[in-house]
Design an enzyme around this catalytic site. Sequence first.
Site, mmCIF file in Angstrom:
data_model
loop_
_atom_site.group_PDB
_atom_site.id
_atom_site.type_symbol
_atom_site.label_atom_id
_atom_site.label_comp_id
_atom_site.label_asym_id
_atom_site.label_seq_id
_atom_site.Cartn_x
_atom_site.Cartn_y
_atom_site.Cartn_z
ATOM 1 N N PRO A 16 -5.005 -8.252 2.920
ATOM 2 C CA PRO A 16 -6.160 -9.100 2.608
ATOM 3 C C PRO A 16 -7.339 -8.630 3.448
ATOM 4 C CG PRO A 16 -4.614 -10.254 4.058
ATOM 5 C CD PRO A 16 -3.960 -8.960 3.675
ATOM 6 N N MET A 17 -8.502 -8.479 2.819
ATOM 7 C CA MET A 17 -9.694 -8.056 3.570
ATOM 8 C C MET A 17 -10.902 -8.809 3.031
ATOM 9 S SD MET A 17 -9.248 -3.959 4.227
ATOM 10 C CE MET A 17 -8.527 -3.539 2.649
ATOM 11 N N CYS A 100 -6.644 -13.543 12.138
ATOM 12 C CA CYS A 100 -8.067 -13.176 12.140
ATOM 13 C C CYS A 100 -8.650 -13.320 13.555
ATOM 14 C CB CYS A 100 -8.848 -14.046 11.152
ATOM 15 S SG CYS A 100 -10.603 -13.594 11.141
#
Length: 321
Positions: A16-17, A100
């Site tokens: 995921p980015m 994150c």
Amino acid sequence: MFIGNVEIKGKTALAPMAGVADMAFRELCVNYGASYVVSEMVSSKGVSYDSYKSKELMNLSDKERPAGVQLFGSDPDTMAKASVIAMEYSPDIIDINMGCPAPKITSSGCGSALMKNPDLCGKIVEAVKKTVNIPVTVKIRKGWDNNTVTAVEVAKICESAGADAITIHGRTRQQQYTPNTVDWDIIKAVKNSVKIPVIANGDITTPQIASDIIEYTNCDMIMIGRGALGNPWIFYQINSWLEYGRDSFVPTKSEKIKVMLNHAKKICDYKGENIGMREARKHIAWYLKGFRGAASLRNESSRLETFEQLIELCKKIDISE
Ligand SMILES: Cc1cc2nc3c(=O)[nH]c(=O)nc-3n(C[C@H](O)[C@H](O)[C@H](O)COP(=O)(O)O)c2cc1C
């Protein structure tokens, strides 16, 4: 392999980015052999407050399956509420962001700040797991810093709380994304401490690294982020290396340009040309790496407003090998 009851046909996942791995990019990577993709991170608070921007990120297409929606948050009830809403977008898996490092995320106890609070990680997994009837996974880091290396503890707690798989980026929050090397031993330690599948992540940029990390850590899958930027065929290359022991495909410059154009077109189709071209610029710069005159081409690409202008730019690119 399976994550819960979801079959993943292959060993390579796209990371995921946020701001990068949108539907256009995810579909492209699936085309090139990514066997699993995850949405950009979505705020559980945003979703539960009905934010259109947050909810839009959860759209998944039929061309990118199996696919996960990734939620971030630190309050178990809000995460559970957001998961119910996420189910309207038909994800195959719900992934929880515990990695994150951005201060705007960690300052409210979300993302990698959760690595400082293993019990809370468990409570979040439990709350989400109770709410949805699809697999729930977590994406963690090695820990918060070198004094708080909690990956194994968090992994075990999450497994006990019902998590169906764990992705681990082998760096602490303090180490961000560079320059420290990824700690393969912590990935191996997590793999040895749980029974659920473990997905290794961090700096996997070549088929050789992919094959080495699988052998060293015995992980079940690998997840690729930055190595796929401007380079979506990395999935094909790794798959072919893992399957046949060789790298069978090196794209020519003209093939790269073709893929870049298709990618930009897809972004424009999905987001409209105005927003689409603005978002395509960073991808274009990544595709142009290594081309003759790349610096000035990238400079020019940073001002592109229309798809037509991109076609004109492509005519100036030297594609001789
Ligand atoms: C631009 C960018 C955005 C990212 N956004 C997310 C995200 O939304 N959720 C997440 O769990 N990780 C996110 N990450 C971290 C990646 O998923 C991955 O863990 C990290 O980049 C290490 O893998 P890599 O070395 O293959 O890039 C992001 C990374 C980058 C570079």
